[in-house]
Design an enzyme around this catalytic site. Structure first.
Site, PDB file in Angstrom:
ATOM      1  N   HIS A 157      52.859  54.825 -18.426  1.00 38.45           N
ATOM      2  CA  HIS A 157      53.776  55.966 -18.317  1.00 38.45           C
ATOM      3  C   HIS A 157      55.164  55.416 -18.008  1.00 38.45           C
ATOM      4  O   HIS A 157      55.378  54.835 -16.940  1.00 38.45           O
ATOM      5  CB  HIS A 157      53.328  56.929 -17.213  1.00 38.45           C
ATOM      6  CG  HIS A 157      52.006  57.567 -17.491  1.00 38.45           C
ATOM      7  ND1 HIS A 157      51.863  58.723 -18.228  1.00 38.45           N
ATOM      8  CD2 HIS A 157      50.747  57.189 -17.163  1.00 38.45           C
ATOM      9  CE1 HIS A 157      50.588  59.042 -18.327  1.00 38.45           C
ATOM     10  NE2 HIS A 157      49.881  58.116 -17.688  1.00 38.45           N
ATOM     11  N   LEU A 158      56.084  55.589 -18.950  1.00 34.02           N
ATOM     12  CA  LEU A 158      57.449  55.079 -18.747  1.00 34.02           C
ATOM     13  C   LEU A 158      58.404  56.175 -18.257  1.00 34.02           C
ATOM     14  O   LEU A 158      59.543  55.879 -17.908  1.00 34.02           O
ATOM     15  CB  LEU A 158      57.981  54.441 -20.025  1.00 34.02           C
ATOM     16  CG  LEU A 158      57.269  53.143 -20.443  1.00 34.02           C
ATOM     17  CD1 LEU A 158      57.888  52.586 -21.719  1.00 34.02           C
ATOM     18  CD2 LEU A 158      57.312  52.101 -19.337  1.00 34.02           C
ATOM     19  N   ARG A 159      57.948  57.415 -18.270  1.00 34.60           N
ATOM     20  CA  ARG A 159      58.672  58.558 -17.680  1.00 34.60           C
ATOM     21  C   ARG A 159      59.961  58.944 -18.405  1.00 34.60           C
ATOM     22  O   ARG A 159      60.533  59.970 -18.091  1.00 34.60           O
ATOM     23  CB  ARG A 159      58.984  58.313 -16.199  1.00 34.60           C
ATOM     24  CG  ARG A 159      57.752  58.045 -15.332  1.00 34.60           C
ATOM     25  CD  ARG A 159      56.817  59.212 -15.287  1.00 34.60           C
ATOM     26  NE  ARG A 159      55.715  58.965 -14.349  1.00 34.60           N
ATOM     27  CZ  ARG A 159      54.480  59.417 -14.536  1.00 34.60           C
ATOM     28  NH1 ARG A 159      54.169  60.131 -15.604  1.00 34.60           N
ATOM     29  NH2 ARG A 159      53.536  59.179 -13.652  1.00 34.60           N
ATOM     30  N   ASN A 181      53.308  62.278 -22.034  1.00 40.11           N
ATOM     31  CA  ASN A 181      53.588  63.376 -21.093  1.00 40.11           C
ATOM     32  C   ASN A 181      54.955  63.209 -20.432  1.00 40.11           C
ATOM     33  O   ASN A 181      55.084  63.193 -19.214  1.00 40.11           O
ATOM     34  CB  ASN A 181      52.484  63.504 -20.045  1.00 40.11           C
ATOM     35  CG  ASN A 181      52.301  62.263 -19.208  1.00 40.11           C
ATOM     36  OD1 ASN A 181      52.731  61.178 -19.596  1.00 40.11           O
ATOM     37  ND2 ASN A 181      51.679  62.401 -18.055  1.00 40.11           N
ATOM     38  N   HIS A 195      40.882  55.514 -19.371  1.00 40.97           N
ATOM     39  CA  HIS A 195      40.529  55.282 -17.965  1.00 40.97           C
ATOM     40  C   HIS A 195      39.131  55.757 -17.553  1.00 40.97           C
ATOM     41  O   HIS A 195      38.977  56.675 -16.759  1.00 40.97           O
ATOM     42  CB  HIS A 195      41.570  55.858 -17.007  1.00 40.97           C
ATOM     43  CG  HIS A 195      42.127  57.211 -17.382  1.00 40.97           C
ATOM     44  ND1 HIS A 195      41.356  58.286 -17.716  1.00 40.97           N
ATOM     45  CD2 HIS A 195      43.413  57.646 -17.444  1.00 40.97           C
ATOM     46  CE1 HIS A 195      42.132  59.320 -17.969  1.00 40.97           C
ATOM     47  NE2 HIS A 195      43.376  58.956 -17.815  1.00 40.97           N
ATOM     48  N   ASN A 245      44.269  60.175 -11.119  1.00 42.29           N
ATOM     49  CA  ASN A 245      43.407  60.999 -11.958  1.00 42.29           C
ATOM     50  C   ASN A 245      42.994  60.189 -13.187  1.00 42.29           C
ATOM     51  O   ASN A 245      43.859  59.812 -13.961  1.00 42.29           O
ATOM     52  CB  ASN A 245      44.137  62.270 -12.383  1.00 42.29           C
ATOM     53  CG  ASN A 245      43.229  63.230 -13.127  1.00 42.29           C
ATOM     54  OD1 ASN A 245      42.019  63.025 -13.196  1.00 42.29           O
ATOM     55  ND2 ASN A 245      43.803  64.263 -13.715  1.00 42.29           N
ATOM     56  N   ASP A 297      47.242  52.411 -16.847  1.00 46.90           N
ATOM     57  CA  ASP A 297      47.602  53.764 -16.406  1.00 46.90           C
ATOM     58  C   ASP A 297      48.756  53.695 -15.400  1.00 46.90           C
ATOM     59  O   ASP A 297      48.792  54.447 -14.411  1.00 46.90           O
ATOM     60  CB  ASP A 297      46.410  54.512 -15.812  1.00 46.90           C
ATOM     61  CG  ASP A 297      46.662  56.020 -15.729  1.00 46.90           C
ATOM     62  OD1 ASP A 297      47.715  56.481 -16.198  1.00 46.90           O
ATOM     63  OD2 ASP A 297      45.798  56.727 -15.185  1.00 46.90           O
ATOM     64  N   PRO A 301      49.343  62.650  -8.952  1.00 45.72           N
ATOM     65  CA  PRO A 301      48.374  61.565  -9.095  1.00 45.72           C
ATOM     66  C   PRO A 301      48.975  60.390  -9.863  1.00 45.72           C
ATOM     67  O   PRO A 301      49.813  60.586 -10.745  1.00 45.72           O
ATOM     68  CB  PRO A 301      47.239  62.216  -9.893  1.00 45.72           C
ATOM     69  CG  PRO A 301      47.894  63.311 -10.661  1.00 45.72           C
ATOM     70  CD  PRO A 301      49.077  63.784  -9.842  1.00 45.72           C
TER      71      PRO A 301
END
Lengths: 432, 309
Positions: A60-62, A92, A232, A280, A307, A325
């Site tokens: 996740h690089l946001r 996301n 995951h 999560n 993750d 999470p």
């Protein structure tokens, strides 16, 4: 900087006698006993292990949207320092990467930063809402060349929509990666459903919520002849479902990943109520972790994926129930794998190359990553000191966030050098 | 005692000391016209309630005032809490403003533990007045005080906790405290309202209330929240009441000395028959009365106990 690098005295995959590896023009030019030509940068690698650069299917690089947590630049730096040469950035973001504009933005930012190949993951459904397929074809055929689609963070729970996504993906030769979580079984869930959650008063996230979706999706993938990747994996039961599914595999292709934290950490850490441990799927039992390690060693689970989920301090230093999470993973993955898999004898370094580089590259269809250490192959490489140890300090990591569950832990296995197409991206804990 | 966050792990000697102090306070105040002790004069106690709970908040407030503490109530409506300020910032504000003790009620399990962590440097004491599905330790202490009063001792006594154990912080706190004080606990509930891994707890489990009644010294009814009635936890309120409600007929099956408890508020007619709630066996009103003395004792041990030594 020289465009030639001579890595002197490393052991390839940790095997055999030490050799010299000459890198030139982005490729492995020569392997053997090599004299350094003038102007060649020499890296002394005695006692170290050379592996193909790691590939993370789950980062996740946001960016865009939460650049206070992580950016493509800071995430790429963390990846390079962790030994990665390619990462897949989950969809996301805000806005969601469910269209060509967003995936191309992420891809371009990755190219501009240039520390690691950033491959955007496209959303399976519009807005990750599980109702309507996103334009998978447009994203796959965009300049970003999306290879993997996932609503990660959300499960594509509707079985008909999942069937359609799998069927549709076959025309594009892409992989659908599922966050396996039956949402009706995890309403309000805060932690692994078991004795510890019951004692501490956490609403439970049952293992069967994951296992039932994985079983369903494996059947659907077989039916559709599609490529399914299970994100995951967190339970012993899921490993059993995967073993069964792979044994009976008909037309579809099934692969799965496990995170470093699910290999090492268990729900016994929840008693502190510190949300740095909230993730999560949740941390499971010691028995689950042991089965996941065995399944990874046996190849039932194909690969390790981080993750990597950075969060700013206010999203973590709060009550458990409201905390986001996720935990950092890129810079600690190799060390956790060393601790859980290598030191335990479950994997040798060739096995580490398989689960952290070769299989992820195969699953995602990357032609120039996870390649064998041979002359003529792309010089996407990582050098590891297997005997060195380091103490994890969240604030010293390259991520903008510091939410590591390993704070203060002493871990083995240190990445000393990362090369992306022959260029040094990280060395001795520093970029470039 | 630095904080009171849970009964899980609470030293039984300390729990007994708190109960003994509560007894003494009760005797001291009995029949007094002015129920006020100077013990906590000059100390500031804040009740920080993120959930509505008139019963618990008032009990703590009276306890603090009878000990001469300055008691300040903060609730989520109309304060910075209601404006979305983080719990951490609220905690630091209260400590900086000079609170000696923060009593917290919060919907998140572990919130009291987090608060205690943030306040570790300040020396402010924290009392958990109910956190999510986790614990409600003063409720367990007041239940134990009431049972001791009625039964003389808890050692060897058999107590049934009946109803929605899964979602009940009262049940969790009572399981730990009652067993630590020597009682046997039997949980009586449908399987859907029992926690996963219940076998790891020091209790026995039954789904048949009738089969348990004759051997009980006390029966502790739990509240069933309205949303559970339509959440598939059991088929209907009627079926629940038939299987797990404490009816007059069931009251007759209990030994004569047995005590009936309920943490309130009660659903009369469903969880407990009205006549049972008002019967001599019922100690429900005494629970409320003892709650004040127990909370006085807790504040005493947190804020004045060390000085007294």
């Amino acid at each position: 900087m020289s465009d030639q690098v001579l890595i002197r005295g490393a052991r390839l995959y940790g095997e055999g006698d030490p050799v010299d590896v000459l890198v030139a023009h982005g490729l492995i030019a020569e392997i053997g006993s090599i004299e350094a030509a003038e102007g060649t940068e020499v890296v002394e690698a005695a006692g170290q292990v050379l592996l193909p650069g790691f590939v993370d299917l789950h980062t996740h690089l946001r960016e865009p949207g939460r650049e206070d947590a992580e950016t493509v630049e800071t995430g790429s730096a963390a990846a390079a320092l962790g030994g990665y040469t390619a990462v897949f950035a989950m969809a996301n973001t805000d806005p969601v990467a469910d269209n060509a504009v967003v995936v191309e933005h992420v891809w371009r930012r990755g190219r501009e930063v240039g520390l690691v190949d950033v491959h955007p993951v496209g959303a399976v459904t519009v807005g990750l809402n599980g109702e309507r397929l996103a334009e998978l074809g447009t994203m796959a055929k965009s300049v970003a060349g999306v290879r993997m689609f996932s609503d990660d963070g959300h499960c594509v729970a509707d079985p008909l929509l999942m069937r359609r996504a799998l069927e549709y993906s076959t025309a594009l030769d892409v992989v659908i990666a599922q966050h396996a979580e039956e949402p009706r079984l995890t309403v309000g869930a805060q932690a692994h459903e078991g004795e510890i959650a019951s004692r501490l008063g956490y609403a439970g996230w049952p293992a069967s919520a994951e296992e039932s979706i994985v079983a369903r999706d494996c059947l659907l993938a077989g039916h559709a002849g599609a490529r399914l990747h299970v994100c995951h994996v967190s339970t012993a039961g899921t490993a059993e479902v995967l073993r069964w599914a792979k044994d009976r595999q008909r037309a579809g292709t099934i692969s799965a990943e496990v995170t470093p934290h699910h290999l090492l950490l268990t729900d016994e850490r929840l008693a502190s109520y510190d949300p740095v441990n909230k993730v999560n799927p949740p941390l499971r039992t010691g028995g689950d972790a042991a089965r996941l390690r065995a399944a990874l060693a046996e190849g039932v689970i194909d690969c390790v994926a981080t993750d990597h989920a950075p969060h700013p301090v206010q999203d973590k230093d709060c009550e458990w129930a409201v905390a986001k999470p996720g935990m950092l993973g890129l810079q600690t993955a190799l060390s956790v794998v060393t601790e859980t898999m290598v030191r335990t004898g479950l994997l040798d370094w060739r096995g580490v190359a398989r689960v952290m580089s070769e299989r992820p590259a195969e699953i995602a269809g990357l032609p120039d990553q996870g390649r064998p250490l041979l002359a003529g192959e792309p010089a996407n490489l990582v050098l590891v000191d297997p005997d060195a140890e380091w103490t994890v300090r969240g604030t010293e990591l390259a991520s903008l966030a510091a939410n590591t569950p390993y704070e203060g832990m002493r871990l083995p296995g240190v990445v000393t050098l990362t090369l992306l197409r022959g260029r040094i991206t990280a060395r001795e804990g520093k970029i470039g | 005692m630095k904080h009171l966050l849970a009964t899980d792990g609470l030293d039984p000697r300390l729990a007994t000391a708190v109960l003994d102090t509560a007894d003494e306070l009760k005797k001291t105040l009995l029949g007094r016209e002015v129920r006020k002790l100077p013990t906590l004069r000059g100390r500031t106690v804040v009740t920080l309630f993120y959930e509505n709970s008139t019963r618990t908040r008032v009990s703590f407030e009276i306890a603090g005032k009878w000990m001469s503490a300055d008691v300040i109530n903060v609730s989520s409506g109309g304060s910075s809490v209601g404006k979305g300020e983080s719990l951490r910032d609220t905690a630091l504000t209260l400590a900086a403003a000079g609170a000696d003790c923060v009593i917290i009620r919060h919907p998140a399990s572990g919130a009291a533990h987090r608060l205690a962590g943030w306040l570790a440097e300040s020396g402010t004491a924290v009392v958990n007045a109910g956190d999510g599905m986790h614990e409600h330790p003063t409720q367990a202490l007041l239940d134990a005080a009431t049972l001791r009063e009625r039964l003389g001792t808890l050692s060897g006594r058999r107590v049934a906790i009946v109803g929605d154990v899964l979602h009940s912080r009262v049940a969790r706190s009572n399981i730990h405290l009652l067993t630590a004080l020597g009682a046997e606990v039997v949980l009586v509930a449908p399987p859907t309202l029992l926690p996963v891994g219940v076998s790891a707890l020091p209790v026995t489990v039954s789904h048949e209330l009738d089969a348990e009644l004759a051997a009980l010294d006390a029966v502790m009814m739990l509240r069933v929240q309205a949303e559970r009635m339509h959440g598939g936890f059991f088929p209907s309120a009627r079926e629940y009441s038939v299987a797990y409600g404490l009816s007059e007929q069931r009251l007759k099956m209990l030994p004569e000395h047995a005590v009936v408890l309920h943490p309130g508020p009660m659903l009369r007619g469903m969880e407990i028959a009205s006549a049972v709630a008002d019967a001599p066996s019922s100690a429900i009103t005494e629970q409320v009365r003892n709650g004040v003395h127990v909370r006085m004792a807790v504040l005493y041990h947190l804020l004045a106990g060390e000085e007294e030594k």
